[in-house]
Design a protein around this motif. Sequence first.
Motif, PDB file in Angstrom:
ATOM      1  N   VAL A 129       0.866  -1.163   0.000  1.00 26.01           N
ATOM      2  CA  VAL A 129       0.000   0.000   0.000  1.00 26.01           C
ATOM      3  C   VAL A 129       0.907   1.219   0.000  1.00 26.01           C
ATOM      4  O   VAL A 129       1.673   1.433   0.920  1.00 26.01           O
ATOM      5  CB  VAL A 129      -0.923  -0.002   1.242  1.00 26.01           C
ATOM      6  N   ASN A 130       0.844   1.993  -1.075  1.00 25.17           N
ATOM      7  CA  ASN A 130       1.764   3.116  -1.218  1.00 25.17           C
ATOM      8  C   ASN A 130       1.216   4.422  -0.665  1.00 25.17           C
ATOM      9  O   ASN A 130       1.923   5.409  -0.656  1.00 25.17           O
ATOM     10  CB  ASN A 130       2.122   3.303  -2.686  1.00 25.17           C
ATOM     11  N   ASP A 131      -0.001   4.442  -0.237  1.00 24.44           N
ATOM     12  CA  ASP A 131      -0.616   5.682   0.185  1.00 24.44           C
ATOM     13  C   ASP A 131      -0.455   5.882   1.693  1.00 24.44           C
ATOM     14  O   ASP A 131      -1.211   5.320   2.492  1.00 24.44           O
ATOM     15  CB  ASP A 131      -2.091   5.678  -0.216  1.00 24.44           C
ATOM     16  N   GLU A 132       0.541   6.673   2.066  1.00 25.36           N
ATOM     17  CA  GLU A 132       0.780   6.947   3.485  1.00 25.36           C
ATOM     18  C   GLU A 132      -0.454   7.542   4.144  1.00 25.36           C
ATOM     19  O   GLU A 132      -0.778   7.209   5.279  1.00 25.36           O
ATOM     20  CB  GLU A 132       1.941   7.940   3.652  1.00 25.36           C
ATOM     21  N   ASP A 133      -1.138   8.439   3.419  1.00 21.49           N
ATOM     22  CA  ASP A 133      -2.309   9.093   3.994  1.00 21.49           C
ATOM     23  C   ASP A 133      -3.384   8.074   4.361  1.00 21.49           C
ATOM     24  O   ASP A 133      -4.018   8.178   5.407  1.00 21.49           O
ATOM     25  CB  ASP A 133      -2.879  10.127   3.026  1.00 21.49           C
ATOM     26  N   ARG A 134      -3.602   7.093   3.506  1.00 22.37           N
ATOM     27  CA  ARG A 134      -4.618   6.084   3.787  1.00 22.37           C
ATOM     28  C   ARG A 134      -4.216   5.218   4.975  1.00 22.37           C
ATOM     29  O   ARG A 134      -5.039   4.898   5.836  1.00 22.37           O
ATOM     30  CB  ARG A 134      -4.881   5.222   2.564  1.00 22.37           C
ATOM     31  N   ARG A 173      -7.856  12.859   7.173  1.00 24.32           N
ATOM     32  CA  ARG A 173      -7.692  13.241   5.763  1.00 24.32           C
ATOM     33  C   ARG A 173      -7.337  14.716   5.602  1.00 24.32           C
ATOM     34  O   ARG A 173      -6.751  15.106   4.604  1.00 24.32           O
ATOM     35  CB  ARG A 173      -8.956  12.940   4.982  1.00 24.32           C
ATOM     36  N   LYS A 187       0.755  16.531   7.196  1.00 25.02           N
ATOM     37  CA  LYS A 187       1.717  15.486   7.563  1.00 25.02           C
ATOM     38  C   LYS A 187       3.030  16.121   7.994  1.00 25.02           C
ATOM     39  O   LYS A 187       3.483  17.094   7.410  1.00 25.02           O
ATOM     40  CB  LYS A 187       2.013  14.573   6.367  1.00 25.02           C
ATOM     41  N   ARG A 245       8.311  -1.330   5.160  1.00 22.06           N
ATOM     42  CA  ARG A 245       7.429  -0.311   5.734  1.00 22.06           C
ATOM     43  C   ARG A 245       6.851  -0.839   7.039  1.00 22.06           C
ATOM     44  O   ARG A 245       6.499  -2.008   7.145  1.00 22.06           O
ATOM     45  CB  ARG A 245       6.322   0.020   4.754  1.00 22.06           C
ATOM     46  N   THR A 256       9.143   4.236   6.229  1.00 21.21           N
ATOM     47  CA  THR A 256       9.520   3.516   5.021  1.00 21.21           C
ATOM     48  C   THR A 256      11.036   3.506   4.926  1.00 21.21           C
ATOM     49  O   THR A 256      11.673   4.559   4.984  1.00 21.21           O
ATOM     50  CB  THR A 256       8.927   4.189   3.769  1.00 21.21           C
ATOM     51  N   LYS A 283       0.585  12.264  10.890  1.00 23.04           N
ATOM     52  CA  LYS A 283      -0.373  13.369  10.850  1.00 23.04           C
ATOM     53  C   LYS A 283      -0.145  14.248  12.069  1.00 23.04           C
ATOM     54  O   LYS A 283       0.176  13.765  13.156  1.00 23.04           O
ATOM     55  CB  LYS A 283      -1.812  12.851  10.840  1.00 23.04           C
TER      56      LYS A 283
END
Length: 147
Positions: free
Chosen positions: A2-7, A34, A38, A85, A101, A121
């Motif tokens: 999963v490359n989306d840090e925000d998710r 959301r 960051k 990660r 990461t 966050k």
Amino acid sequence: MVNDEDRILADALGAAGAMGGGSGGRFGAGLAARYLRKDVHETTLSLGLPLDRAARHAGATLARVGRLLDTTPDPGGPGAGSVLRALVGGGFAGMNPVVVTVTLTPAGPDTTTVAVRGAAKEGLIKQHAGRKTTCLVTDLLSAPGAP
């Protein structure tokens, strides 16, 4: 991977919200995450280890400080490197999730370049969890006596 840090961070904050407020807490914390900024910090170091040993060392280090999420080879092909990660607790009492990461790239037969990135966050009270966790992981990776 999963490359989306925000998710990943929104899901982790939602899980923390669920502990305190049930499903409504999960939804509210995940939604709020959301819109939070960051705190991201990156650093690079060199390890006097071949890539395979450096990857094992980095994996063990990440597993010791947090929960290893995944390990994938670098898209450059076999022997090009690897990416690890983990989700690590940072900030006050380790309650702020940080995505760390670690990217390993061979720099020679007995040397590996390691890039460490931490992202967390930040709410109203800045804890700088991304920076502090990146520095912690970097210190552990480069500590004397490390393999």
